[in-house]
Scaffold this active site. Structure first.
Site, PDB file in Angstrom:
ATOM      1  N   ARG A 236       0.871  -1.178   0.000  1.00 16.81           N
ATOM      2  CA  ARG A 236       0.000   0.000   0.000  1.00 16.81           C
ATOM      3  C   ARG A 236       0.903   1.222   0.000  1.00 16.81           C
ATOM      4  O   ARG A 236       1.933   1.251   0.698  1.00 16.81           O
ATOM      5  CB  ARG A 236      -0.900   0.025   1.232  1.00 16.81           C
ATOM      6  CG  ARG A 236      -2.077  -0.938   1.175  1.00 16.81           C
ATOM      7  CD  ARG A 236      -3.115  -0.527   0.133  1.00 16.81           C
ATOM      8  NE  ARG A 236      -4.261  -1.414   0.129  1.00 16.81           N
ATOM      9  CZ  ARG A 236      -4.417  -2.458  -0.695  1.00 16.81           C
ATOM     10  NH1 ARG A 236      -3.492  -2.752  -1.579  1.00 16.81           N
ATOM     11  NH2 ARG A 236      -5.510  -3.194  -0.627  1.00 16.81           N
ATOM     12  N   GLU A 265      -3.619   7.530  -4.369  1.00 15.21           N
ATOM     13  CA  GLU A 265      -4.000   7.057  -5.707  1.00 15.21           C
ATOM     14  C   GLU A 265      -5.286   7.733  -6.149  1.00 15.21           C
ATOM     15  O   GLU A 265      -6.180   7.922  -5.328  1.00 15.21           O
ATOM     16  CB  GLU A 265      -4.184   5.542  -5.671  1.00 15.21           C
ATOM     17  CG  GLU A 265      -2.867   4.844  -5.396  1.00 15.21           C
ATOM     18  CD  GLU A 265      -2.997   3.334  -5.249  1.00 15.21           C
ATOM     19  OE1 GLU A 265      -4.071   2.783  -5.575  1.00 15.21           O
ATOM     20  OE2 GLU A 265      -2.036   2.722  -4.808  1.00 15.21           O
ATOM     21  N   HIS A 283      -1.174   0.343  -9.827  1.00 14.82           N
ATOM     22  CA  HIS A 283      -1.851  -0.604  -8.921  1.00 14.82           C
ATOM     23  C   HIS A 283      -2.452  -1.800  -9.678  1.00 14.82           C
ATOM     24  O   HIS A 283      -3.665  -2.020  -9.665  1.00 14.82           O
ATOM     25  CB  HIS A 283      -2.935   0.112  -8.099  1.00 14.82           C
ATOM     26  CG  HIS A 283      -3.256  -0.617  -6.824  1.00 14.82           C
ATOM     27  ND1 HIS A 283      -3.683   0.006  -5.681  1.00 14.82           N
ATOM     28  CD2 HIS A 283      -3.214  -1.939  -6.504  1.00 14.82           C
ATOM     29  CE1 HIS A 283      -3.897  -0.889  -4.728  1.00 14.82           C
ATOM     30  NE2 HIS A 283      -3.616  -2.079  -5.210  1.00 14.82           N
TER      31      HIS A 283
END
Ligand code: GLV
Length: 318
Positions: A236, A265, A283
């Site tokens: 993360r 993000e 991602h």
């Protein structure tokens, strides 16, 4: 009356099999706006969410008292307020086990690409600036035979270690608790984080995001790393202090980074975007066709089980 189920994003078709018989609403391909999400939550008894939705107390209250389950289509569940869910008696599930190998592939892809300068050299080639083969052109550190430091030796970290063994790498790890079985199976050696950072040629992060792991890798930790070290993060974004990492890369304090996740993000720190020694993926760690099918199916099975009064396969333990 069939139970109302909210699916917050368009998911692979495979995920709809287990939801047959329910009254299913699918929101959108792109992440829904907060207002739309809260409006759509009303009356939902089951919610299939993804990492882009913040499932907090406000969302749960917007859904109302009928909400029984939040099935997150991800192994990480930092987007879900599990305390708020527990207080309201809502079951939360995630999708562990089905994405380990796929995510490990992406971690290794980033590790190789960052070390061997794939992004940078491809950009040169595509822009017509490649003039000749050169004895010193685009050289980077070897991967094979080097020391890989794995931070977080859970399922994904172990899958990365198995790949590293195929590259003849020495594996060291840091984890909240020792993992004797993995040490035995993978020949991995436990190190304190400090020593891992000081001695590893490659550092790959595989911890969940919690209060303890927020900015686990910051300026101080980057300072300890070797000048030729490569940092890889597929966990993360907030586990790494992105601004500190960008500074370390600008100043050449480490060789390169391979990132799949970011602090905010889809925003990426502007300095990183300008750097040739950062390989940046959007991602996609779990993003194989097969794995996304499995994640959608498992999330939907978990949701359906709870609504039928059965035990879900993979509840999170909070
Ligand atoms: C994806 O990021 C996941 O946590 O599964």
């Amino acid at each position: 009356m069939p139970e109302k189920v909210l699916v917050t994003r368009e998911i692979p078709q495979a995920g709809f099999g287990p939801l047959e018989g329910f009254d299913v609403t699918v929101l959108s391909e792109a992440p829904p706006e907060r207002g739309e999400l809260l409006g759509a939550a009303r009356g939902a008894e089951g919610v299939l969410s993804t990492v882009t939705e913040k499932i907090d107390g406000e969302f749960m209250d917007a859904a109302g008292e009928g909400l029984k389950v939040v099935a997150n289509m991800a192994v990480g569940y930092d987007n879900v307020d599990v305390v708020a869910a527990r207080e309201r008696g809502i079951v939360v599930t995630n999708t562990p086990g089905v994405l380990d190998e796929t995510t490990a592939d992406v971690a290794f892809m980033l590790l190789l690409a960052a070390a061997r300068r794939l992004g940078e050299s491809e950009r040169v080639l595509r822009s017509g600036r490649w003039e000749w083969w050169g004895p010193k052109l685009f050289t980077g550190p070897d991967v094979w035979g080097k020391r890989l430091g794995i931070v977080g030796l859970g399922r994904i970290g172990q899958a990365v270690a198995r790949r590293a063994r195929g590259f003849g790498m020495e594996i060291v790890y840091h984890n909240r608790s020792r993992k004797p079985e993995a040490e035995e199976e993978l020949g991995a050696r436990y190190l304190e984080l400090d020593e891992l950072l000081r001695t590893a040629d490659f550092v790959s992060i595989h911890t969940p995001l919690t209060d303890e792991t927020h900015h686990l890798i910051g300026a101080e930790e980057l300072e300890k790393m070797r000048p030729r070290a490569v940092l890889v993060n597929t966990s993360r974004g907030p586990v790494v202090d992105e601004a500190a990492l960008a500074d370390a890369l600008v100043q050449g304090r480490i060789f390169a980074a391979g990132l799949d996740v970011y602090e905010e993000e889809p925003k990426v720190h502007p300095k990183l975007l300008d750097l040739e020694n950062a390989v940046l993926a959007p991602h996609i760690g779990s993003g194989s066709i097969e794995t996304r099918d499995k994640m959608a199916t498992l999330a939907a099975e978990n949701l359906a089980a709870v609504l039928r009064g059965e035990a879900p396969k993979t509840p999170i333990k909070s």
